[in-house]
Design an enzyme around this catalytic site. Structure first.
Site, mmCIF file in Angstrom:
data_model
loop_
_atom_site.group_PDB
_atom_site.id
_atom_site.type_symbol
_atom_site.label_atom_id
_atom_site.label_comp_id
_atom_site.label_asym_id
_atom_site.label_seq_id
_atom_site.Cartn_x
_atom_site.Cartn_y
_atom_site.Cartn_z
ATOM 1 N N SER A 186 0.858 -1.189 0.000
ATOM 2 C CA SER A 186 0.000 0.000 0.000
ATOM 3 C C SER A 186 0.892 1.236 0.000
ATOM 4 O O SER A 186 1.725 1.377 -0.888
ATOM 5 C CB SER A 186 -0.953 -0.026 1.196
ATOM 6 O OG SER A 186 -1.887 1.029 1.118
ATOM 7 N N THR A 187 0.750 2.111 0.994
ATOM 8 C CA THR A 187 1.503 3.365 1.014
ATOM 9 C C THR A 187 3.007 3.108 0.908
ATOM 10 O O THR A 187 3.579 2.402 1.711
ATOM 11 C CB THR A 187 1.215 4.145 2.313
ATOM 12 O OG1 THR A 187 -0.182 4.117 2.571
ATOM 13 C CG2 THR A 187 1.707 5.575 2.209
ATOM 14 N N HIS A 212 -2.541 -1.127 -3.373
ATOM 15 C CA HIS A 212 -3.675 -0.234 -3.186
ATOM 16 C C HIS A 212 -3.500 1.010 -4.057
ATOM 17 O O HIS A 212 -2.581 1.802 -3.837
ATOM 18 C CB HIS A 212 -3.797 0.192 -1.720
ATOM 19 C CG HIS A 212 -4.128 -0.936 -0.810
ATOM 20 N ND1 HIS A 212 -3.785 -0.925 0.535
ATOM 21 C CD2 HIS A 212 -4.763 -2.117 -1.015
ATOM 22 C CE1 HIS A 212 -4.206 -2.056 1.100
ATOM 23 N NE2 HIS A 212 -4.805 -2.784 0.171
ATOM 24 N N MET A 305 -0.103 1.296 4.957
ATOM 25 C CA MET A 305 -0.886 1.743 6.105
ATOM 26 C C MET A 305 -2.008 0.749 6.373
ATOM 27 O O MET A 305 -2.639 0.249 5.448
ATOM 28 C CB MET A 305 -1.480 3.125 5.785
ATOM 29 C CG MET A 305 -2.299 3.743 6.891
ATOM 30 S SD MET A 305 -1.257 4.426 8.188
ATOM 31 C CE MET A 305 -2.497 5.199 9.232
ATOM 32 N N ASP A 308 -4.530 -4.555 6.140
ATOM 33 C CA ASP A 308 -4.938 -5.427 5.043
ATOM 34 C C ASP A 308 -3.824 -6.424 4.736
ATOM 35 O O ASP A 308 -2.666 -6.047 4.576
ATOM 36 C CB ASP A 308 -5.254 -4.592 3.800
ATOM 37 C CG ASP A 308 -5.873 -5.421 2.681
ATOM 38 O OD1 ASP A 308 -6.503 -6.449 2.994
ATOM 39 O OD2 ASP A 308 -5.726 -5.032 1.509
#
Length: 366
Positions: A186-187, A212, A305, A308
């Site tokens: 993600s991030t 993401h 972040m 998940d």
């Protein structure tokens, strides 16, 4: 008496008054976020930054007098501040946003659609999560593995992978097929994935990736990676086979699952509810790998972040898969790897520059 937590101060930069108003409304629904001001162009923003330093900036791409990418590069070279790029959903914009990630943006968000209540509820939560992720991003790590995209959403019920497919049976599958590497990020993940994939040779094991990122942008992301890497990278289409030397990126706003037919694997790309507040969800991909591949799979969870992938990785581990998490020092945000470790599903913790090596070593052992 509890000590009040410091709010995340956000500066909004956008030439549209309605977008500035909508973003202010969306962000201030979270008590941990405070909009300290707004600016219609980078010159006005620069004056505000001189007066008071924000914790996070949301930055439009198309603006008068100076475009957002130029301003982003100036910020990163002079006074680095976590920046979340705010864009309209266009194919052309997705190419531009790739430049923003390269320049040091921490995340990408889509401009909220005013008037569409359901969309605003979902996109608003994604925007708030992106800002929170940027606030805790390690800018030193951003320079090494800049940027990325969260697509989280703060819905009333946080759904698990049960909403998309049932849990694995618990029977570990024998190692009868080629290994498949399943990766979630993600991030910070866009540049982390680039760093990792560039290290892999053309005959690497087949890989399926959930990063993401909003829809449209995943196609440009895959195209960019394909131009840089020896492995073939593409945005996944329903039914695509998982082949050696190929990497399939889950399309934004769709879940991707691993499925097996005989000794071969392919992916299913489907709509569905947000899982762990994301679509695509790492938990969905990892659970599908636990069900379809068992010990033939490897799980990798990278910078990001939230949580998940933590439950899905534990399920992969229980099904016999080898699992790896990126370490804190090389992560832009150590949320997802930390949660996966806490859930007991991680076999080994390694730095970003060691992940490719782990994948190749696991393939040789298989």
């Amino acid at each position: 008496m509890p000590i009040p937590t410091k709010k995340i101060r956000v500066l909004i930069i956008d030439d549209s008054a309605s977008v500035r108003q909508a973003l202010t409304h969306v962000l201030e629904q979270d008590p941990e976020i405070e909009v300290m001001g707004a600016a219609s162009d980078p010159f006005m923003a620069a004056k505000k930054i001189q007066e008071e330093m924000p914790d996070v900036i949301t930055l439009d791409v198309e603006m008068p007098r100076m475009d957002g990418i130029t301003f982003l590069r100036k910020i990163m070279s002079q006074r680095p501040i976590p920046v979340v790029m705010c864009s309209s959903l266009t194919e052309e914009g997705s190419e531009t946003l790739m430049q923003a990630l390269e320049a040091g943006a921490v995340d990408i968000i889509l401009k909220p659609k005013i008037g569409a209540a359901d969309h605003l509820a979902e996109s608003g939560a994604r925007i708030r999560q992106a800002v929170k992720g940027a606030a805790v991003a390690r800018l030193g790590a951003v320079r090494r593995a800049m940027a990325a995209a969260s697509a989280s959403a703060n819905v009333t019920t946080k759904l698990t992978a049960d909403a998309v497919l049932p849990p694995p049976s618990g029977r570990a599958m024998a190692k009868t097929t080629e290994m498949v590497a399943c990766i979630g990020a993600s991030t910070g993940g866009t540049e982390a994935l680039r760093v990792m994939l560039e290290q892999l040779p053309a005959n690497s094991p087949g890989m399926v990736v959930v990063q993401h990122m909003p829809e449209k942008f995943t196609a440009a992301f895959a195209k960019r990676l394909n131009s840089l890497c020896e492995v073939e990278v593409k945005e996944a289409v329903h039914g695509d086979p998982v082949l050696r030397g190929h990497v399939l990126i889950a399309p934004g706003d769709r879940h991707m699952m691993l499925e097996r037919q005989g000794a071969r694997y392919h992916v299913a790309v489907r709509e569905g509810p947000l899982v762990s507040r994301h679509r695509p969800s790492v938990d969905v991909l990892f659970r599908s790998a636990a069900r379809a591949a068992g010990a033939n799979a490897m799980g990798v969870i990278m910078t990001g972040m939230g949580d998940d992938g933590a439950r899905g990785m534990a399920e992969m581990h229980q099904a016999g898969a080898y699992t790896v998490a990126q370490d804190e020092a090389s992560s832009v945000v150590f949320g997802m790897p930390k949660e996966a470790i806490a859930h007991g599903g991680v076999d080994k913790i390694v730095s970003l520059d060691q992940i490719a090596r782990e994948i190749l070593a696991a393939d040789r052992r298989h």
